[in-house]
Design a protein around this motif. Structure first.
Motif, mmCIF file in Angstrom:
data_model
loop_
_atom_site.group_PDB
_atom_site.id
_atom_site.type_symbol
_atom_site.label_atom_id
_atom_site.label_comp_id
_atom_site.label_asym_id
_atom_site.label_seq_id
_atom_site.Cartn_x
_atom_site.Cartn_y
_atom_site.Cartn_z
ATOM 1 N N GLU A 169 53.092 50.611 39.044
ATOM 2 C CA GLU A 169 52.952 49.210 38.629
ATOM 3 C C GLU A 169 51.522 48.720 38.816
ATOM 4 O O GLU A 169 50.957 48.056 37.935
ATOM 5 N N LEU A 170 50.912 49.057 39.961
ATOM 6 C CA LEU A 170 49.538 48.623 40.211
ATOM 7 C C LEU A 170 48.566 49.261 39.225
ATOM 8 O O LEU A 170 47.652 48.592 38.720
ATOM 9 N N THR A 171 48.750 50.553 38.956
ATOM 10 C CA THR A 171 47.878 51.242 38.013
ATOM 11 C C THR A 171 48.010 50.642 36.624
ATOM 12 O O THR A 171 47.012 50.393 35.932
ATOM 13 N N ASP A 172 49.238 50.403 36.207
ATOM 14 C CA ASP A 172 49.476 49.849 34.876
ATOM 15 C C ASP A 172 48.861 48.458 34.752
ATOM 16 O O ASP A 172 48.221 48.127 33.744
ATOM 17 N N THR A 173 49.031 47.635 35.779
ATOM 18 C CA THR A 173 48.449 46.292 35.736
ATOM 19 C C THR A 173 46.928 46.355 35.776
ATOM 20 O O THR A 173 46.242 45.586 35.088
ATOM 21 N N ALA A 174 46.378 47.268 36.572
ATOM 22 C CA ALA A 174 44.923 47.396 36.666
ATOM 23 C C ALA A 174 44.298 47.752 35.321
ATOM 24 O O ALA A 174 43.215 47.271 34.979
ATOM 25 N N LEU A 175 44.988 48.575 34.547
ATOM 26 C CA LEU A 175 44.469 48.967 33.240
ATOM 27 C C LEU A 175 44.861 47.995 32.140
ATOM 28 O O LEU A 175 44.070 47.739 31.224
ATOM 29 N N ASN A 176 46.052 47.450 32.235
ATOM 30 C CA ASN A 176 46.636 46.748 31.088
ATOM 31 C C ASN A 176 47.032 45.309 31.355
ATOM 32 O O ASN A 176 47.681 44.687 30.521
ATOM 33 N N GLY A 177 46.647 44.761 32.523
ATOM 34 C CA GLY A 177 47.003 43.390 32.837
ATOM 35 C C GLY A 177 46.461 42.396 31.825
ATOM 36 O O GLY A 177 45.467 42.651 31.140
ATOM 37 N N ARG A 183 43.887 42.219 36.573
ATOM 38 C CA ARG A 183 43.488 43.627 36.623
ATOM 39 C C ARG A 183 42.729 43.935 37.908
ATOM 40 O O ARG A 183 42.972 44.957 38.568
ATOM 41 N N MET A 184 41.801 43.077 38.288
ATOM 42 C CA MET A 184 41.017 43.323 39.500
ATOM 43 C C MET A 184 41.880 43.233 40.747
ATOM 44 O O MET A 184 41.702 43.991 41.709
ATOM 45 N N ALA A 185 42.839 42.301 40.766
ATOM 46 C CA ALA A 185 43.737 42.189 41.918
ATOM 47 C C ALA A 185 44.581 43.456 42.062
ATOM 48 O O ALA A 185 44.837 43.937 43.176
ATOM 49 N N ALA A 186 44.999 44.033 40.929
ATOM 50 C CA ALA A 186 45.793 45.256 40.983
ATOM 51 C C ALA A 186 44.961 46.439 41.476
ATOM 52 O O ALA A 186 45.432 47.251 42.275
ATOM 53 N N TRP A 187 43.706 46.525 41.018
ATOM 54 C CA TRP A 187 42.830 47.589 41.535
ATOM 55 C C TRP A 187 42.670 47.448 43.051
ATOM 56 O O TRP A 187 42.717 48.444 43.787
ATOM 57 N N GLY A 188 42.489 46.226 43.491
ATOM 58 C CA GLY A 188 42.346 45.998 44.928
ATOM 59 C C GLY A 188 43.602 46.378 45.692
ATOM 60 O O GLY A 188 43.528 46.966 46.779
ATOM 61 N N GLY A 189 44.765 46.057 45.115
ATOM 62 C CA GLY A 189 46.015 46.402 45.765
ATOM 63 C C GLY A 189 46.224 47.905 45.832
ATOM 64 O O GLY A 189 46.697 48.437 46.858
ATOM 65 N N LEU A 190 45.866 48.615 44.759
ATOM 66 C CA LEU A 190 46.001 50.068 44.752
ATOM 67 C C LEU A 190 45.049 50.700 45.765
ATOM 68 O O LEU A 190 45.433 51.623 46.504
ATOM 69 N N TYR A 191 43.818 50.185 45.809
ATOM 70 C CA TYR A 191 42.850 50.721 46.774
ATOM 71 C C TYR A 191 43.349 50.528 48.199
ATOM 72 O O TYR A 191 43.306 51.450 49.021
ATOM 73 N N HIS A 193 46.434 50.117 49.288
ATOM 74 C CA HIS A 193 47.615 50.939 49.572
ATOM 75 C C HIS A 193 47.218 52.386 49.848
ATOM 76 O O HIS A 193 47.689 52.995 50.833
ATOM 77 N N LEU A 194 46.358 52.943 49.003
ATOM 78 C CA LEU A 194 45.949 54.332 49.201
ATOM 79 C C LEU A 194 45.052 54.478 50.428
ATOM 80 O O LEU A 194 45.106 55.500 51.123
ATOM 81 N N HIS A 195 44.244 53.473 50.716
ATOM 82 C CA HIS A 195 43.413 53.498 51.921
ATOM 83 C C HIS A 195 44.301 53.628 53.158
ATOM 84 O O HIS A 195 44.026 54.451 54.065
ATOM 85 N N ALA A 233 41.084 59.418 44.979
ATOM 86 C CA ALA A 233 42.548 59.388 44.981
ATOM 87 C C ALA A 233 43.049 58.369 43.958
ATOM 88 O O ALA A 233 44.011 58.629 43.216
ATOM 89 N N MET A 234 42.403 57.204 43.898
ATOM 90 C CA MET A 234 42.766 56.202 42.888
ATOM 91 C C MET A 234 42.609 56.759 41.484
ATOM 92 O O MET A 234 43.483 56.574 40.619
ATOM 93 N N LEU A 235 41.494 57.430 41.246
ATOM 94 C CA LEU A 235 41.230 58.011 39.932
ATOM 95 C C LEU A 235 42.299 59.025 39.555
ATOM 96 O O LEU A 235 42.833 59.016 38.437
ATOM 97 N N LEU A 236 42.647 59.895 40.503
ATOM 98 C CA LEU A 236 43.639 60.927 40.236
ATOM 99 C C LEU A 236 45.020 60.320 39.999
ATOM 100 O O LEU A 236 45.782 60.803 39.152
ATOM 101 N N VAL A 237 45.353 59.271 40.736
ATOM 102 C CA VAL A 237 46.623 58.587 40.524
ATOM 103 C C VAL A 237 46.668 57.988 39.117
ATOM 104 O O VAL A 237 47.650 58.144 38.382
ATOM 105 N N GLN A 238 45.597 57.288 38.745
ATOM 106 C CA GLN A 238 45.547 56.675 37.418
ATOM 107 C C GLN A 238 45.684 57.728 36.322
ATOM 108 O O GLN A 238 46.477 57.583 35.390
ATOM 109 N N ALA A 239 44.913 58.826 36.454
ATOM 110 C CA ALA A 239 44.952 59.872 35.438
ATOM 111 C C ALA A 239 46.284 60.605 35.440
ATOM 112 O O ALA A 239 46.793 60.995 34.384
#
Length: 406
Positions: A169-177, A183-191, A193-195, A233-239
């Motif tokens: 959900e975070l990845t999808d919103t970060a790319l497609n919000g 989009r920026m809030a989703a990137w921050g949330g994904l970062y 969570h993975l951190h 890790a974020m990049l790999l998750v997104q891809a």
């Protein structure tokens, strides 16, 4: 009824425009762009923060040459785009550091690793189908969107599969919000969570997975900074989640609406590898990868200057009639198919072996276990199109009920 004409869109492409929820209309715009010029200019770049906008490479020949020429068309982002990125990312590096980084990760996508993963991916796919196969109806988008995430988290990252829905959900919103703030809030949330997840792994025993590799590897004698580990890790998750899921969703929808093609694949399973390549070409789940010009260079009569941002439009290139006869038809047994679905050159998709395997097994299991599936008459498929990645979010189907696998 669209808000702008094809020509108006072609003159200043904005992938997030609401008109492009109509996929056929977007490809009509690409046809105009390819016809008019090898390089269009946009003031609303969708993958670049450059104030002067960006050039969009429209045709196959130019896209391929740019992807091969990393010395002139660098993966290093523009200064403005760099401010939006986190860490030293493998996708934003050029050789030789890029090659050193990929060498660390390559074993996790090797043919031997894929062979070992094959039965596990099949089992995970069957579990998802089991959720609805005995009812005779279900949502194939759930298979497309959940299978790649489960495989990636469970067998490559060593992270809990319970994290998959949130990260998807975070990845999808970060790319497609819908908005830049979302989009920026989703990137921050994904970062974040993975951190937290990777921080927890630093005190746990080694699991021989990609997180361990990122934590322990050395490049040029130095370990990666923790921010770089999280960023990659974020990049790999997104891809690993978004692109494969989008492409698979297109295949499921196409087969659910083309019963003759569905039956053809069932009767001729040897066609499936070619069909997967054609779905990758035809679906266009990725519509742009940015490059930054490092020095003056001329290509197809156009002179690029240092600092220019260039968007390589894979999807448009993959519908170029000079490379692909009858490009707007999905020809499942297409023989010559050098598509750019995974890019080209030194930055060709690191996970292409895994993506192909997940994709093929997903289609195989659906065809095997619900061979007469078709779109439900009382529900609509949901397509999300006005974005950088594009795919179906809901594919309601009905079929003859089948038995659960276990």
């Amino acid at each position: 009824m669209t808000g702008k004409t094809r020509e108006e869109h072609a003159a200043n492409l904005d992938l997030r425009h609401q008109d492009f929820n109509d996929n056929d209309f977007l490809y009509d715009v690409y046809e105009v762009m390819r016809r008019d010029t090898p390089f269009s200019h946009t003031d609303t770049p969708f993958l670049s923060a450059t104030p002067g906008g960006a050039w969009v490479a429209n045709r196959y020949a130019e896209c391929y040459k740019i992807l091969q020429d990393w010395e002139h068309f660098s993966s290093n982002p523009t200064p403005e785009a760099s401010e939006q990125l986190v860490g030293d990312l493998v996708i934003t590096l050029d050789p030789p550091r890029q090659q050193q980084f990929r060498k660390v990760l390559n074993p996790y996508f090797s043919p031997a690793r894929m062979k070992a993963l094959t039965p596990r991916i099949r089992d995970e796919t069957d579990r998802l189908i089991d959720d609805f196969v005995d009812r005779g109806s279900g949502d194939l988008a759930q298979v497309a969107w959940r299978q790649p995430g489960i495989v990636f988290f469970k067998y490559l990252f060593g992270l809990p599969i319970e994290d998959v829905p949130l990260c998807t959900e975070l990845t999808d919103t970060a790319l497609n919000g819908d908005t830049e703030d979302a989009r920026m809030a989703a990137w921050g949330g994904l970062y974040q969570h993975l951190h937290e997840a990777i921080t927890a792994r630093t005190t746990q025993p080694s699991q021989d997975d990609m997180i361990d590799v990122l934590l322990n590897t050395e490049i040029d004698g130095e370990k990666l900074q923790f921010g770089d580990i999280v960023g990659n890790a974020m990049l790999l998750v997104q891809a690993g989640l978004e692109t494969t899921a989008s492409a698979m969703s297109f295949a499921f929808h196409y087969l659910a609406t083309h019963a003759d093609e569905r039956d053809r694949l069932i009767e001729n399973p040897e066609l499936l590898p070619r069909a997967i390549e054609e779905f990758l070409r035809y679906s266009g789940s990725i519509h742009g990868i940015p490059r930054t010009v490092t020095q003056h260079v001329e290509l197809s009569g156009h002179t690029f200057c240092p600092g220019d941002s260039v968007i390589v439009n894979y999807a448009s290139a993959n519908r170029d009639g000079k490379q692909f006869p009858d490009p707007d038809r999905c020809i499942l047994d297409r023989k010559s198919n050098r598509h750019l679905g995974f890019g080209a050159g030194v930055h060709r998709c690191l996970g292409s072996n895994l993506a192909r395997l997940e994709f093929q097994i997903g289609v195989e299991q659906v065809l095997s276990r619900m061979p007469d599936f078709h779109l439900a008459a009382d529900e609509d498929a949901v397509f999300h199109g006005n974005s950088v990645t594009r795919g179906f979010r809901c594919i309601p189907v009905t079929f003859t009920p089948g038995a659960r696998s276990a």
